[in-house]
Design a protein around this motif. Structure first.
Motif, PDB file in Angstrom:
ATOM      1  N   ASN A   1       8.706 -22.576  14.323  1.00 45.52           N
ATOM      2  CA  ASN A   1       8.067 -21.284  14.087  1.00 45.52           C
ATOM      3  C   ASN A   1       8.996 -20.372  13.303  1.00 45.52           C
ATOM      4  N   THR A   2       8.414 -19.459  12.529  1.00 43.67           N
ATOM      5  CA  THR A   2       9.205 -18.723  11.535  1.00 43.67           C
ATOM      6  C   THR A   2       9.525 -17.279  11.899  1.00 43.67           C
ATOM      7  N   ASN A   3       9.019 -16.763  13.027  1.00 37.93           N
ATOM      8  CA  ASN A   3       9.243 -15.346  13.338  1.00 37.93           C
ATOM      9  C   ASN A   3      10.718 -15.024  13.570  1.00 37.93           C
ATOM     10  N   ILE A   4      11.378 -15.802  14.407  1.00 36.48           N
ATOM     11  CA  ILE A   4      12.789 -15.532  14.692  1.00 36.48           C
ATOM     12  C   ILE A   4      13.667 -15.762  13.459  1.00 36.48           C
ATOM     13  N   PRO A   5      13.446 -16.835  12.661  1.00 33.55           N
ATOM     14  CA  PRO A   5      14.200 -16.938  11.403  1.00 33.55           C
ATOM     15  C   PRO A   5      13.976 -15.752  10.473  1.00 33.55           C
ATOM     16  N   ALA A   6      12.755 -15.208  10.430  1.00 33.04           N
ATOM     17  CA  ALA A   6      12.502 -14.045   9.574  1.00 33.04           C
ATOM     18  C   ALA A   6      13.306 -12.835  10.040  1.00 33.04           C
ATOM     19  N   ILE A   7      13.432 -12.658  11.345  1.00 36.01           N
ATOM     20  CA  ILE A   7      14.237 -11.551  11.869  1.00 36.01           C
ATOM     21  C   ILE A   7      15.716 -11.784  11.555  1.00 36.01           C
ATOM     22  N   MET A   8      16.167 -13.036  11.703  1.00 41.27           N
ATOM     23  CA  MET A   8      17.551 -13.350  11.329  1.00 41.27           C
ATOM     24  C   MET A   8      17.822 -13.033   9.869  1.00 41.27           C
ATOM     25  N   ILE A   9      16.877 -13.401   8.986  1.00 39.00           N
ATOM     26  CA  ILE A   9      17.045 -13.113   7.559  1.00 39.00           C
ATOM     27  C   ILE A   9      17.175 -11.612   7.343  1.00 39.00           C
ATOM     28  N   GLY A  10      16.380 -10.826   8.061  1.00 38.48           N
ATOM     29  CA  GLY A  10      16.476  -9.375   7.951  1.00 38.48           C
ATOM     30  C   GLY A  10      17.823  -8.844   8.390  1.00 38.48           C
ATOM     31  N   GLU A  11      18.352  -9.371   9.485  1.00 38.43           N
ATOM     32  CA  GLU A  11      19.657  -8.924   9.983  1.00 38.43           C
ATOM     33  C   GLU A  11      20.764  -9.244   8.976  1.00 38.43           C
ATOM     34  N   LYS A  12      20.771 -10.453   8.476  1.00 39.40           N
ATOM     35  CA  LYS A  12      21.821 -10.857   7.531  1.00 39.40           C
ATOM     36  C   LYS A  12      21.688 -10.104   6.212  1.00 39.40           C
ATOM     37  N   ALA A  13      20.438  -9.937   5.752  1.00 42.04           N
ATOM     38  CA  ALA A  13      20.218  -9.228   4.495  1.00 42.04           C
ATOM     39  C   ALA A  13      20.660  -7.775   4.585  1.00 42.04           C
ATOM     40  N   ALA A  14      20.467  -7.136   5.735  1.00 39.42           N
ATOM     41  CA  ALA A  14      20.866  -5.729   5.873  1.00 39.42           C
ATOM     42  C   ALA A  14      22.352  -5.565   5.613  1.00 39.42           C
ATOM     43  N   ASP A  15      23.165  -6.480   6.118  1.00 41.25           N
ATOM     44  CA  ASP A  15      24.599  -6.413   5.847  1.00 41.25           C
ATOM     45  C   ASP A  15      24.881  -6.557   4.352  1.00 41.25           C
ATOM     46  N   MET A  16      24.196  -7.500   3.707  1.00 46.79           N
ATOM     47  CA  MET A  16      24.444  -7.741   2.287  1.00 46.79           C
ATOM     48  C   MET A  16      23.966  -6.578   1.425  1.00 46.79           C
ATOM     49  N   ILE A  17      22.826  -6.014   1.759  1.00 46.08           N
ATOM     50  CA  ILE A  17      22.300  -4.905   0.961  1.00 46.08           C
ATOM     51  C   ILE A  17      23.205  -3.690   1.071  1.00 46.08           C
ATOM     52  N   ARG A  18      23.711  -3.418   2.254  1.00 45.52           N
ATOM     53  CA  ARG A  18      24.634  -2.291   2.404  1.00 45.52           C
ATOM     54  C   ARG A  18      25.904  -2.521   1.589  1.00 45.52           C
TER      55      ARG A  18
END
Length: 568
Positions: free
Chosen positions: A516-533
């Protein structure tokens, strides 16, 4: 065009990834962040009751209700694709199941050029998002994150006999599908807290919505991203029939999902040049990979009539049963209403070449003609099985140049020979499971595919006639290395060819995860937030490849054990 608003970041889509970004990018208290959601607030009560999944599946207000184009590989059927259109996105209408996928999935991403996305890189973010008291102290799990992960508190007779039958077929019992080994049979963990759904909106927006620097704009549909001098500077949106502009000083993030993120890129002039021109859209960046590489899990649902009145069908088809369910939920936040549709899971291998599990079961203690449909009037249960890593790939394309017109989706299920072999082998395994005691004694009859389907050709024909999405589209803006022209974003999720534009959702997956993809999608959001900042603080000629890895003692403890296992 009327009015303009100004922000530092504009995030398009309040789904599993977008809610994370809205929280993380605004938590400094300084950056002005706008989160845009085409749908309404998450006030519908059926969103928050776990079994309400069946009520939101067809709700026009909460659901985009897409359909694929006629699928030649599936009898020219147009297959229904529900997608969340509400705060929380699909996390507000999904089946609540907590699966990360296999460690090999993420190592495979890194091997395909997604540098920094191996399992050791993403594990800290899985731990960061999770509040999982069941596995407190386990270095693979977290207990301080915003997403509550709960175990199913009560054993179900049907799941127990399926577990025993699975063990007899060599599938080990497991309490943790997200542990060191995915293979096994057992109960799923769910994104619930005290009997209520824990959507991404509940987990990430509820604690952040009081921030003065965060604006959550519902009923606001993005039409296209705006560019000036090669940089994303804002978004054109439709609000109550009016068109307005929301400007972004530091950047725009697309988190609209694997269907609508590529759709918005194409509406904005980023995509396959000839396709854009054919729809009257000026080409800003010729990016041939936009909308391609679409992957999804094909759901094959085997339906059984049960010999005992122990299924959710029985409770829902009885006035007494419904009253009992309601009272149990109202008084104790327990029972079927607090759990949802699928309680049990099973991961195993059916193809000889597979080194890790290649199929997944969602075991439902009810039966219906389709997921989320009205339950049958008999005691029934469902063995729903899907291939974990499909090789067939489809695409998303523009329906027209009208930004409010739906996209065209072609899933292309079962186009690859491996997928056809896996589908047949998966259904054979399901039948073998149903014919193994003690489960065999609970099977009165197989309703679908039915006893008339006896050979591989018949099983494949059944898959083409009845197969449906299990709601996990991914890959349509995939990340990859600079020398890969079809890679839409780089490993830092920046859209190639422009500045100040990121894609952050399941569309960036190079390949679909095994589950299932919900938890991976949240992980992607967490990791991306660090990179975007980081990217917002440093221009691309500065510390462009700075590490964005979070770590702690327990993660290091697990990594050390893993290195020892590999060495031995």
């Amino acid at each position: 065009m009327q009015g303009e608003e100004n922000f530092d970041f504009v995030v398009i889509g309040a789904g599993s990834s977008g809610c994370v970004l809205a929280n993380r990018l605004s938590e400094d208290g300084k950056s002005r962040v706008a989160l845009l959601e085409a749908g309404p607030k998450d006030t519908n009560p059926w969103i928050h009751v776990p079994i309400g999944y069946g009520k939101t599946m067809w709700n026009d207000r909460l659901n985009w209700r897409f359909h694929t184009e006629p699928e030649p590989t599936m009898g020219d059927r147009r297959i229904y694709w529900p997608r969340g259109r509400v705060l929380g996105g699909c996390s507000s209408i999904n089946g609540l199941i907590v699966i990360r996928g296999q460690q090999e999935d993420y190592d495979g991403w890194a091997a395909q050029g997604a540098t920094g996305w191996g399992f050791e890189d993403v594990l800290p973010y899985f731990r960061k998002l999770e509040d999982n008291p069941t596995f407190a102290g386990d270095p693979l799990h977290g207990t301080e994150g915003p997403v509550r992960v709960s175990s199913i508190p009560r054993k179900h007779e049907l799941i127990e006999v399926i577990k025993e039958a699975g063990r007899k077929l060599g599938v080990p019992e497991t309490a943790d599908f997200n542990g060191a080994r995915q293979e096994g049979v057992g109960y799923y963990q769910l994104t619930t807290r005290n009997g209520f759904r824990m959507s991404a909106a509940k987990a990430y927006l509820s604690p952040a919505k009081g921030r003065a620097n965060l604006s959550i704009l519902t009923d606001t549909q993005a039409r296209r991203v705006l560019f000036e001098n090669g940089r994303a500077v804002g978004v054109e949106v439709s609000v109550a029939g009016r068109v307005k502009v929301i400007r972004a000083r530091r950047g725009v993030v697309l988190s609209a999902g694997a269907v609508q993120s590529p759709h918005l890129l194409m509406l904005s002039g980023i995509g396959p040049a000839e396709h854009l021109k054919a729809n009257g859209i000026a080409v800003h960046v010729d990016s041939p990979g936009v909308g391609g590489n679409l992957q999804d899990h094909l759901q094959l649902r085997l339906l059984y009539r049960c010999t005992k009145p122990i299924t959710t069908n029985d409770a829902l088809n009885s006035l007494f049963g419904r009253l009992k369910m309601g009272l149990e939920y109202l008084l104790f936040r327990g029972g079927p209403l607090a759990i949802g549709i699928n309680q049990g899971g099973l991961f195993t291998r059916v193809l000889p070449e597979s080194k890790t599990p290649d199929i997944q079961f969602h075991i439902g203690t009810l039966s219906a003609d389709m997921a989320g449909g009205k339950v049958h009037d008999y005691s029934g249960f469902t063995l729903s099985v899907c291939q974990l890593r499909p090789e067939s790939k489809g695409w998303v394309r523009l329906g027209s140049g009208d930004p409010l017109a739906p996209p065209k989706i072609t899933a292309n299920y079962l186009a690859a020979d491996t997928d056809r072999r896996c589908a047949v082998a998966a259904m054979k395994f399901a039948r073998k499971l149903a014919a193994t005691e003690p489960l065999k004694s609970y099977v009165a009859e197989e309703k679908l595919p039915g006893p008339g389907v006896t050979d591989d050709e018949g099983l494949l024909a059944f898959a083409r006639e009845y197969g449906a999405t299990i709601f996990h589209p991914a890959g349509t803006c995939r990340m990859g290395p600079d020398d890969d022209r079809d890679a839409v974003v780089d490993p830092r999720l920046r859209v190639r060819g422009v500045d100040g534009l990121w894609v952050v959702d399941c569309s960036v997956m190079p390949s679909l995860v095994s589950g299932n993809t919900n938890i991976p999608a949240i992980m992607i959001g967490e990791k991306a937030a660090d990179m975007i900042r980081e990217d917002a603080m440093n221009n691309r000629n500065g510390r462009d490849n700075a590490p964005n890895q979070i770590n702690d003692g327990r993660t290091q403890q697990w990594l050390g054990k893993r290195e020892l296992q590999v060495a031995s």
